[in-house]
Design an enzyme around this catalytic site. Structure first.
Site, PDB file in Angstrom:
ATOM      1  N   GLY A   1       0.840  -1.129   0.051  1.00  0.00           N
ATOM      2  CA  GLY A   1      -0.081  -0.065   0.107  1.00  0.00           C
ATOM      3  C   GLY A   1       0.809   1.001  -0.018  1.00  0.00           C
ATOM      4  O   GLY A   1       2.126   1.183   0.058  1.00  0.00           O
TER       5      GLY A   1
ATOM      6  N   TYR B   1     -14.492   4.144  10.589  1.00  0.00           N
ATOM      7  CA  TYR B   1     -13.175   3.968  10.334  1.00  0.00           C
ATOM      8  C   TYR B   1     -12.434   4.546  11.475  1.00  0.00           C
ATOM      9  O   TYR B   1     -11.275   3.959  12.225  1.00  0.00           O
ATOM     10  CB  TYR B   1     -12.710   4.710   9.083  1.00  0.00           C
ATOM     11  CG  TYR B   1     -11.082   5.126   9.024  1.00  0.00           C
ATOM     12  CD1 TYR B   1     -10.170   4.249   8.680  1.00  0.00           C
ATOM     13  CD2 TYR B   1     -10.728   6.618   9.610  1.00  0.00           C
ATOM     14  CE1 TYR B   1      -9.035   4.446   8.874  1.00  0.00           C
ATOM     15  CE2 TYR B   1      -9.415   6.637   9.623  1.00  0.00           C
ATOM     16  CZ  TYR B   1      -8.337   5.550   9.387  1.00  0.00           C
ATOM     17  OH  TYR B   1      -7.240   5.947   9.579  1.00  0.00           O
TER      18      TYR B   1
ATOM     19  N   SER C   1      -4.172   6.741  14.035  1.00  0.00           N
ATOM     20  CA  SER C   1      -4.507   7.772  13.266  1.00  0.00           C
ATOM     21  C   SER C   1      -4.894   9.089  14.172  1.00  0.00           C
ATOM     22  O   SER C   1      -5.372   8.765  15.283  1.00  0.00           O
ATOM     23  CB  SER C   1      -5.757   7.426  12.334  1.00  0.00           C
ATOM     24  OG  SER C   1      -6.474   8.758  11.851  1.00  0.00           O
TER      25      SER C   1
ATOM     26  N   LYS D   1      -8.798   2.412   4.794  1.00  0.00           N
ATOM     27  CA  LYS D   1      -8.541   3.491   5.578  1.00  0.00           C
ATOM     28  C   LYS D   1      -9.277   5.038   5.242  1.00  0.00           C
ATOM     29  O   LYS D   1      -8.854   6.091   5.427  1.00  0.00           O
ATOM     30  CB  LYS D   1      -7.120   3.955   5.203  1.00  0.00           C
ATOM     31  CG  LYS D   1      -6.856   3.875   3.742  1.00  0.00           C
ATOM     32  CD  LYS D   1      -5.480   4.618   3.390  1.00  0.00           C
ATOM     33  CE  LYS D   1      -5.582   4.951   1.903  1.00  0.00           C
ATOM     34  NZ  LYS D   1      -4.306   5.739   1.450  1.00  0.00           N
TER      35      LYS D   1
ATOM     36  N   LYS E   1      -9.740   2.657  14.618  1.00  0.00           N
ATOM     37  CA  LYS E   1      -8.465   2.833  15.109  1.00  0.00           C
ATOM     38  C   LYS E   1      -8.514   3.180  16.500  1.00  0.00           C
ATOM     39  O   LYS E   1      -7.561   2.679  17.370  1.00  0.00           O
ATOM     40  CB  LYS E   1      -8.013   4.114  14.393  1.00  0.00           C
ATOM     41  CG  LYS E   1      -7.752   4.163  12.984  1.00  0.00           C
ATOM     42  CD  LYS E   1      -6.674   2.900  12.692  1.00  0.00           C
ATOM     43  CE  LYS E   1      -6.389   2.673  11.091  1.00  0.00           C
ATOM     44  NZ  LYS E   1      -5.522   1.363  10.871  1.00  0.00           N
TER      45      LYS E   1
ATOM     46  N   ILE F   1       1.712   3.857   2.408  1.00  0.00           N
ATOM     47  CA  ILE F   1       2.355   3.942   3.371  1.00  0.00           C
ATOM     48  C   ILE F   1       3.536   2.952   3.598  1.00  0.00           C
ATOM     49  O   ILE F   1       4.459   2.871   3.700  1.00  0.00           O
ATOM     50  CB  ILE F   1       1.763   4.617   4.736  1.00  0.00           C
ATOM     51  CG1 ILE F   1       0.953   5.490   4.392  1.00  0.00           C
ATOM     52  CG2 ILE F   1       3.018   4.671   5.848  1.00  0.00           C
ATOM     53  CD1 ILE F   1      -0.132   5.913   5.496  1.00  0.00           C
TER      54      ILE F   1
HETATM   55  N1  UFG Z   1     -11.443  16.814   0.725  1.00  0.00           N
HETATM   56  C1  UFG Z   1     -12.630  17.484  -0.079  1.00  0.00           C
HETATM   57  N2  UFG Z   1     -12.735  16.736  -1.421  1.00  0.00           N
HETATM   58  C2  UFG Z   1     -12.235  15.404  -1.728  1.00  0.00           C
HETATM   59  C3  UFG Z   1     -11.521  14.795  -0.618  1.00  0.00           C
HETATM   60  C4  UFG Z   1     -11.292  15.342   0.483  1.00  0.00           C
HETATM   61  O1  UFG Z   1     -12.735  18.490  -0.114  1.00  0.00           O
HETATM   62  O2  UFG Z   1     -12.465  15.303  -2.919  1.00  0.00           O
HETATM   63  C5  UFG Z   1     -11.373  17.338   2.190  1.00  0.00           C
HETATM   64  C6  UFG Z   1     -12.011  16.702   3.225  1.00  0.00           C
HETATM   65  O3  UFG Z   1     -13.191  17.100   3.507  1.00  0.00           O
HETATM   66  C7  UFG Z   1     -11.057  16.815   4.259  1.00  0.00           C
HETATM   67  C8  UFG Z   1      -9.625  17.099   3.541  1.00  0.00           C
HETATM   68  O4  UFG Z   1      -9.860  17.328   2.150  1.00  0.00           O
HETATM   69  O5  UFG Z   1     -11.207  18.149   4.780  1.00  0.00           O
HETATM   70  C9  UFG Z   1      -8.940  15.755   3.523  1.00  0.00           C
HETATM   71  O6  UFG Z   1      -9.661  14.766   3.262  1.00  0.00           O
HETATM   72  P1  UFG Z   1      -9.085  13.053   3.142  1.00  0.00           P
HETATM   73  O7  UFG Z   1     -10.137  12.306   2.863  1.00  0.00           O
HETATM   74  O8  UFG Z   1      -7.877  13.356   2.384  1.00  0.00           O
HETATM   75  O9  UFG Z   1      -8.253  12.832   4.456  1.00  0.00           O
HETATM   76  P2  UFG Z   1      -9.368  12.939   6.052  1.00  0.00           P
HETATM   77  O10 UFG Z   1      -8.700  14.235   6.471  1.00  0.00           O
HETATM   78  O11 UFG Z   1     -10.614  12.571   5.727  1.00  0.00           O
HETATM   79  O12 UFG Z   1      -8.511  11.722   6.614  1.00  0.00           O
HETATM   80  C10 UFG Z   1      -7.239  11.911   7.292  1.00  0.00           C
HETATM   81  C11 UFG Z   1      -6.702  10.467   7.370  1.00  0.00           C
HETATM   82  C12 UFG Z   1      -7.192   9.653   8.289  1.00  0.00           C
HETATM   83  C13 UFG Z   1      -7.772  10.191   9.576  1.00  0.00           C
HETATM   84  C14 UFG Z   1      -8.531  11.584   9.314  1.00  0.00           C
HETATM   85  C15 UFG Z   1      -8.844  12.386  10.620  1.00  0.00           C
HETATM   86  O13 UFG Z   1      -6.658   9.937   6.205  1.00  0.00           O
HETATM   87  O14 UFG Z   1      -6.605   8.473   8.444  1.00  0.00           O
HETATM   88  O15 UFG Z   1      -7.697  12.427   8.415  1.00  0.00           O
HETATM   89  O16 UFG Z   1      -9.663  13.241  10.215  1.00  0.00           O
HETATM   90  F1  UFG Z   1      -8.366   9.450  10.503  1.00  0.00           F
END
Ligand code: UFG
Length: 338
Positions: free
Chosen positions: A10, A150, A125, A85, A154, A12
């Site tokens: 994967g 999710y 996380s 994840k 964790k 990471i």
């Molecule tokens: N986002 C968008 N558009 C997209 C995808 C994401 O606006 O198409 C925003 C999300 O709302 C968020 C930010 O971009 O504000 C980051 O989103 P990600 O899905 O990339 O990551 P997350 O913050 O949801 O997830 C991360 C880690 C997880 C952890 C989480 C805790 O990947 O392991 O933060 O908040 F649990």
């Protein structure tokens, strides 16, 4: 030293395998290829000059896990990445998350107990903190109710490890990642989600190459300076380095507690819009995006206090946001042109 890396093909996992091999560890990878491709082995080999041992195995199958451990009792440590994840996907399909993340962890831990192995690094996380009130977040911040299945896997995953350590001499380091992004500078490995990406960076880079029409930004009415969510983005190679240091701490018996937790983040928050603008600067491409409704399960903001990892592991982040986006962009272009 022989180390098992579950989920080692994967995003990471593969970067961590590279750093481990570069430090002289022998690596065995277990992966079920559900969200990774076998070609990642070629990427790892071309960077390090060594092909890690690979076992295709579904960790949800207890019988197979025990068989593997029975013939690998000489493992010096385990890094357990294998898990689903994506916060968003877990809201739509919670049972996938509970099945994958719990069955795998439980089978690995009980096989460790059965075969007398005692060192594990667990992919945790920042989600265990829920919506923290005080930024930056420290490790001793109380764990809040998870906002997604999710996140719950964790939190409970950490608790399972803590409970086992009360009755078995387990040594575990819980690495609480913030948002890992970027790709290896060789451009031989990177983030290649199968299907439509749930995470922000692959969505941005796929939009920039034209695979996706536009990026949906989930909400601009959060309690943050520009209204979009703020996250702490960490380069995947810096994160991989934190794993190697944590593993060395266990292998050298330097841990002071059976269970130790570390935040792994840059220590700085960036909003989704800041990220988009930084990407536009680095790539020279104007990104198509639309503001849409909030995504269920998202917290407003999360960034790390990484003092403990700096002081105890001797770790520090080395990459800027532009470095991270530049490497992610180079990787996307390579994927599309190959
Ligand atoms: N986002 C968008 N558009 C997209 C995808 C994401 O606006 O198409 C925003 C999300 O709302 C968020 C930010 O971009 O504000 C980051 O989103 P990600 O899905 O990339 O990551 P997350 O913050 O949801 O997830 C991360 C880690 C997880 C952890 C989480 C805790 O990947 O392991 O933060 O908040 F649990």
């Amino acid at each position: 030293m022989k180390i098992l890396v579950t989920g080692g093909l994967g995003f990471i996992g593969s970067h961590t395998v590279v750093e481990l091999q570069n430090k002289g560890y022998d690596v065995v990878i277990i992966d079920d290829l559900s969200n990774a491709s076998i070609e990642v082995l070629d990427g790892i080999e071309s960077i390090t000059g060594k092909r890690p041992e690979f076992v295709e195995l579904d960790l949800r199958d207890k019988h197979l896990v025990y068989e593997f451990f029975k013939s690998n009792k000489d493992l010096d440590g385990i890094i357990h990445f294998a898990a689903s994840k994506a916060v968003g996907e877990s809201m739509q399909n919670p049972m996938k998350y509970y099945e994958n993340n719990f069955f795998s962890l439980i089978n690995v831990l009980s096989a460790m107990q059965e075969y007398g192995l005692d060192k594990i690094i667990f992919s945790s996380s920042c989600t265990v903190y829920g919506q923290g009130k005080v930024m930056p977040i420290k490790e001793n911040e109380s764990v809040k109710p998870a906002l997604s299945p999710y996140g719950n896997t964790k939190q409970v995953g950490e608790e399972i490890i803590i409970d086992l350590a009360k009755v078995y001499p387990l040594n575990a380091i819980l690495l609480r990642y913030f948002n890992p992004i970027g790709a290896h500078e060789s451009v031989m490995i990177g983030e290649s989600p199968l299907g439509v990406p749930y995470n922000l960076i692959p969505y941005i880079t796929q939009t920039a190459v034209g695979v996706r029409e536009f990026l949906s930004i989930y909400g601009d009415d959060y309690d943050t300076p520009d209204g979009t969510c703020v996250r702490d983005y960490i380069h995947v190679v810096d994160l991989a380095d934190a794993h190697v240091r944590a593993l060395a701490r266990l292998v050298n018996k330097e841990n002071t507690d059976q269970i130790e937790a570390f935040n792994v983040g840059n220590g700085q928050g960036y909003s989704v819009l800041e990220l988009v603008h930084s990407f536009e600067r680095v790539s020279g491409i104007k990104l198509n995006y639309k503001i849409v409704d909030r995504r269920p399960g998202d917290v407003d903001k999360a960034w790390a206090d990484n003092t403990k990892a700096r002081e105890v592991l001797g770790w520090k982040p080395t990459k800027t946001l532009d470095d991270m986006l530049d490497s992610a962009w180079k990787w996307e272009q390579k994927v599309r042109n190959s």
